[in-house]
Write a protein that holds these residues in place. Structure first.
Motif, mmCIF file in Angstrom:
data_model
loop_
_atom_site.group_PDB
_atom_site.id
_atom_site.type_symbol
_atom_site.label_atom_id
_atom_site.label_comp_id
_atom_site.label_asym_id
_atom_site.label_seq_id
_atom_site.Cartn_x
_atom_site.Cartn_y
_atom_site.Cartn_z
ATOM 1 N N VAL A 1 81.990 49.599 47.014
ATOM 2 C CA VAL A 1 80.529 50.325 47.019
ATOM 3 C C VAL A 1 79.524 49.733 47.921
ATOM 4 N N GLY A 2 79.149 48.395 47.703
ATOM 5 C CA GLY A 2 78.235 47.602 48.358
ATOM 6 C C GLY A 2 78.175 47.977 49.871
ATOM 7 N N LEU A 3 79.209 47.809 50.530
ATOM 8 C CA LEU A 3 79.134 48.302 52.058
ATOM 9 C C LEU A 3 78.719 49.398 52.350
ATOM 10 N N MET A 4 79.066 50.454 51.358
ATOM 11 C CA MET A 4 78.705 52.001 51.614
ATOM 12 C C MET A 4 77.036 52.034 51.619
ATOM 13 N N THR A 5 76.300 51.162 50.920
ATOM 14 C CA THR A 5 74.962 51.307 50.626
ATOM 15 C C THR A 5 74.236 51.373 51.665
ATOM 16 N N VAL A 6 74.685 50.189 52.666
ATOM 17 C CA VAL A 6 73.728 49.823 53.967
ATOM 18 C C VAL A 6 74.115 51.082 54.843
ATOM 19 N N ALA B 1 81.066 52.898 36.920
ATOM 20 C CA ALA B 1 80.363 51.746 36.219
ATOM 21 C C ALA B 1 79.214 51.339 37.007
ATOM 22 N N ALA B 2 77.950 51.686 36.433
ATOM 23 C CA ALA B 2 76.733 51.140 37.111
ATOM 24 C C ALA B 2 76.069 50.726 35.880
ATOM 25 N N MET B 3 76.421 49.690 35.190
ATOM 26 C CA MET B 3 75.881 49.079 34.046
ATOM 27 C C MET B 3 75.078 47.798 34.214
ATOM 28 N N GLY B 4 75.612 47.029 35.238
ATOM 29 C CA GLY B 4 74.986 45.642 35.512
ATOM 30 C C GLY B 4 75.623 44.491 34.454
ATOM 31 N N LYS B 5 76.956 44.777 34.173
ATOM 32 C CA LYS B 5 77.368 43.795 33.210
ATOM 33 C C LYS B 5 78.580 43.388 33.695
ATOM 34 N N ARG C 1 72.051 54.919 33.444
ATOM 35 C CA ARG C 1 71.258 56.092 33.922
ATOM 36 C C ARG C 1 69.960 55.642 34.604
ATOM 37 N N SER C 2 70.020 54.314 35.348
ATOM 38 C CA SER C 2 68.806 54.126 35.941
ATOM 39 C C SER C 2 68.355 55.132 37.073
ATOM 40 N N ASN C 3 67.024 55.185 37.496
ATOM 41 C CA ASN C 3 66.744 56.212 38.244
ATOM 42 C C ASN C 3 67.314 56.213 39.728
ATOM 43 N N HIS C 4 67.693 54.782 40.169
ATOM 44 C CA HIS C 4 68.099 54.644 41.456
ATOM 45 C C HIS C 4 69.538 54.759 41.530
ATOM 46 N N VAL C 5 70.136 54.533 40.390
ATOM 47 C CA VAL C 5 71.688 54.618 40.855
ATOM 48 C C VAL C 5 72.200 55.586 39.581
ATOM 49 N N GLY C 6 72.240 55.071 38.524
ATOM 50 C CA GLY C 6 72.946 56.069 37.611
ATOM 51 C C GLY C 6 72.778 57.415 37.452
ATOM 52 N N ASP D 1 83.257 51.240 40.966
ATOM 53 C CA ASP D 1 82.510 50.069 40.444
ATOM 54 C C ASP D 1 81.203 49.694 41.458
ATOM 55 N N ILE D 2 80.002 50.264 40.864
ATOM 56 C CA ILE D 2 78.765 49.996 41.514
ATOM 57 C C ILE D 2 78.265 48.571 41.362
ATOM 58 N N GLY D 3 78.735 47.945 40.216
ATOM 59 C CA GLY D 3 78.152 46.630 39.864
ATOM 60 C C GLY D 3 78.230 45.617 40.734
ATOM 61 N N ILE D 4 77.319 44.760 40.850
ATOM 62 C CA ILE D 4 77.455 43.624 41.768
ATOM 63 C C ILE D 4 77.064 42.476 41.302
ATOM 64 N N HIS D 5 77.848 41.342 41.098
ATOM 65 C CA HIS D 5 77.336 40.195 40.509
ATOM 66 C C HIS D 5 77.905 39.027 41.257
ATOM 67 N N ARG D 6 77.162 37.940 41.317
ATOM 68 C CA ARG D 6 77.429 36.692 41.989
ATOM 69 C C ARG D 6 77.473 35.434 40.751
ATOM 70 N N ALA E 1 76.703 57.833 30.121
ATOM 71 C CA ALA E 1 76.794 56.926 28.893
ATOM 72 C C ALA E 1 75.568 55.845 29.136
ATOM 73 N N HIS E 2 74.928 55.068 28.296
ATOM 74 C CA HIS E 2 74.134 54.145 28.474
ATOM 75 C C HIS E 2 74.083 53.150 27.353
ATOM 76 N N SER E 3 73.139 52.270 27.270
ATOM 77 C CA SER E 3 73.229 51.217 26.118
ATOM 78 C C SER E 3 72.983 51.656 24.596
ATOM 79 N N ARG E 4 72.423 52.974 24.698
ATOM 80 C CA ARG E 4 72.524 53.405 23.154
ATOM 81 C C ARG E 4 73.824 54.179 22.855
ATOM 82 N N ASP F 1 80.248 54.369 20.508
ATOM 83 C CA ASP F 1 81.637 54.425 20.849
ATOM 84 C C ASP F 1 81.953 54.753 22.403
ATOM 85 N N LEU F 2 81.342 53.780 23.218
ATOM 86 C CA LEU F 2 81.332 54.018 24.651
ATOM 87 C C LEU F 2 82.710 54.307 24.951
ATOM 88 N N ARG F 3 83.906 53.417 24.619
ATOM 89 C CA ARG F 3 85.118 53.191 24.913
ATOM 90 C C ARG F 3 85.802 54.742 24.836
HETATM 91 P P1 NAP Z 1 69.870 48.733 35.583
HETATM 92 O O1 NAP Z 1 68.382 49.575 36.285
HETATM 93 O O2 NAP Z 1 69.628 47.541 35.025
HETATM 94 O O3 NAP Z 1 70.699 49.811 34.523
HETATM 95 C C1 NAP Z 1 71.634 49.618 33.926
HETATM 96 C C2 NAP Z 1 71.992 50.844 33.250
HETATM 97 O O4 NAP Z 1 73.311 50.603 32.407
HETATM 98 C C3 NAP Z 1 71.049 51.352 32.069
HETATM 99 O O5 NAP Z 1 71.019 52.474 32.211
HETATM 100 C C4 NAP Z 1 71.599 50.574 30.811
HETATM 101 O O6 NAP Z 1 71.096 51.604 29.583
HETATM 102 C C5 NAP Z 1 72.933 50.725 31.053
HETATM 103 N N1 NAP Z 1 73.759 49.719 30.359
HETATM 104 C C6 NAP Z 1 73.575 48.474 30.194
HETATM 105 N N2 NAP Z 1 74.310 47.622 29.353
HETATM 106 C C7 NAP Z 1 75.116 48.745 28.619
HETATM 107 C C8 NAP Z 1 76.259 48.716 28.141
HETATM 108 N N3 NAP Z 1 76.631 47.735 27.359
HETATM 109 N N4 NAP Z 1 76.819 50.016 27.875
HETATM 110 C C9 NAP Z 1 76.585 51.083 28.281
HETATM 111 N N5 NAP Z 1 75.378 51.188 29.144
HETATM 112 C C10 NAP Z 1 74.672 49.927 29.610
HETATM 113 O O7 NAP Z 1 70.860 48.570 36.909
HETATM 114 P P2 NAP Z 1 70.871 49.459 38.336
HETATM 115 O O8 NAP Z 1 69.928 49.113 39.239
HETATM 116 O O9 NAP Z 1 71.287 50.949 38.032
HETATM 117 O O10 NAP Z 1 72.292 48.689 38.940
HETATM 118 C C11 NAP Z 1 73.509 48.846 37.984
HETATM 119 C C12 NAP Z 1 74.605 47.798 38.696
HETATM 120 O O11 NAP Z 1 74.724 48.132 40.067
HETATM 121 C C13 NAP Z 1 73.901 46.326 38.848
HETATM 122 O O12 NAP Z 1 75.186 45.418 38.627
HETATM 123 C C14 NAP Z 1 73.540 46.226 40.324
HETATM 124 O O13 NAP Z 1 73.355 44.973 40.767
HETATM 125 C C15 NAP Z 1 74.415 47.261 40.981
HETATM 126 N N6 NAP Z 1 73.945 47.844 42.110
HETATM 127 C C16 NAP Z 1 74.835 47.732 43.069
HETATM 128 C C17 NAP Z 1 74.490 48.404 44.312
HETATM 129 C C18 NAP Z 1 75.395 48.371 45.530
HETATM 130 O O14 NAP Z 1 74.958 48.501 46.688
HETATM 131 N N7 NAP Z 1 76.678 48.331 45.183
HETATM 132 C C19 NAP Z 1 73.102 48.977 44.572
HETATM 133 C C20 NAP Z 1 72.184 49.103 43.440
HETATM 134 C C21 NAP Z 1 72.859 48.628 42.095
HETATM 135 P P3 NAP Z 1 69.827 51.847 29.078
HETATM 136 O O15 NAP Z 1 69.025 52.703 30.003
HETATM 137 O O16 NAP Z 1 69.860 52.365 27.779
HETATM 138 O O17 NAP Z 1 68.915 50.454 29.171
#
Ligand code: NAP
Length: 282
Positions: free
Chosen positions: A261-266, A206-210, A165-170, A227-232, A187-190, A193-195
């Motif tokens: 998704v990463g390529l779409m951002t640019v 999925a935009a959770m950064g895990k 639920r981040s301001n820039h993505v979720g 899948d929005i997440g990106i990890h190295r 859904a978010h970290s709080r 029963d996420l599943r």
């Molecule tokens: P962020 O600001 O860290 O937000 C993560 C969100 O996930 C928060 O809302 C957090 O909940 C939630 N979360 C964390 N752990 C969780 C869990 N175990 N269960 C449920 N929710 C959980 O990250 P972001 O900037 O939105 O980015 C998310 C991911 O997308 C990252 O991997 C980032 O690298 C990637 N990303 C990719 C691109 C792309 O171009 N592909 C662009 C931007 C970001 P709370 O709000 O409760 O803390």
């Protein structure tokens, strides 16, 4: 059969469309220019900045580089943003995040003129998205919507779950799905029963950064998984928030990482630059 949503092909398509729009602008005697601001020399940020400049070159968008030292004061960056806001030759301003700790990112976002806010982060643009008015939309979620549309996946009436639920993505992701008449759950970290919640999703984002958090246990049979997440990893390999290998046999469609998704951002950043330039002409 599993549909792999090809971010490489779709982003190339969008960049080609932008290229044509830029050519048309040039034929009309107008250019499109993006200012890219980097503070410090974080290696990951430098890669992102380089990719954005490369996309500018490809699409014919002019790019102006503005580099500040890593210890630059907030005021220095705000003055630069102010200068770019007032420069009629600059149509879009991108400040590469993250910024060093002495700078308040929120203050920088608010300082960028909403008309030049090609990242779509300014509260005015977020507000417009919220009330369904046209504005500049955050590139990553806008890219996801293009992927769905161009892959023939309808959102209307679907159960959509956005994890994050981040301001820039979720948040913008959920709003865009709602705009297309999806039934949206955040859904978010709080979340309890996420599943149980993710298993109801027809479209799961999925935009959770895990890294590889979302396994097949979180996915409904036949779901669309974005899948929005990106990890190295330490061995320099890329992965997302979804365990691709585990989920692919259960999903109907999925975005890979890399190549999703990463390529779409640019590509959407380029699209926002042209949109901003055209709007500024009116
Ligand atoms: P962020 O600001 O860290 O937000 C993560 C969100 O996930 C928060 O809302 C957090 O909940 C939630 N979360 C964390 N752990 C969780 C869990 N175990 N269960 C449920 N929710 C959980 O990250 P972001 O900037 O939105 O980015 C998310 C991911 O997308 C990252 O991997 C980032 O690298 C990637 N990303 C990719 C691109 C792309 O171009 N592909 C662009 C931007 C970001 P709370 O709000 O409760 O803390």
């Amino acid at each position: 059969m599993l549909q792999i949503i090809d971010g490489k092909a779709i982003s190339a398509q969008i960049k080609d469309e932008v290229k044509k729009q830029v050519e048309k602008c040039k034929a009309d005697g107008r250019s499109v220019c993006l200012a890219v601001v980097q503070v410090g020399d974080d290696p990951a940020s430098s890669i992102y900045v380089r990719n954005k400049k490369k996309a500018c070159e490809y699409t014919g968008i002019e790019s102006v580089s503005c580099q500040l030292p890593g210890d630059a004061a907030q005021e220095e960056l705000l003055q630069l943003v102010d200068r770019l806001n007032r420069d009629p030759e600059v149509n879009g301003i991108l400040v590469q995040f993250p910024l060093p700790p002495q700078i308040d990112e929120d203050a920088v976002i608010r300082a960028i003129s909403p008309e030049k806010d090609v990242d779509g982060f300014h509260p005015e643009n977020v507000g417009k998205l919220c009330v369904g008015e046209e504005g500049l939309i955050s590139c990553t979620p806008a890219g996801v919507m293009e992927m769905l549309k161009r892959s023939g996946i309808s959102v209307e009436g679907k159960e959509c779950v956005v994890v994050g639920r981040s301001n820039h993505v979720g948040k913008p992701m959920g709003l865009l799905l709602l705009q297309e008449n999806g039934t949206v759950t955040f859904a978010h970290s709080r979340t309890k029963d996420l599943r149980e919640i993710t298993k109801k999703a027809d479209i799961l984002v999925a935009a959770m950064g895990k890294p590889r958090f979302i396994t097949s246990e979180y996915v409904k049979e036949g779901a669309v998984v974005i899948d929005i997440g990106i990890h190295r990893s330490p061995d320099n390999k890329l992965c997302g928030d979804v365990d691709f290998e585990d989920v692919k046999d259960k999903a109907a469609a999925i975005t890979p990482v890399p190549g999703g998704v990463g390529l779409m951002t640019v590509a959407m950043l380029m699209s926002n630059c042209v949109k901003a330039a055209m709007k500024q002409e009116v």
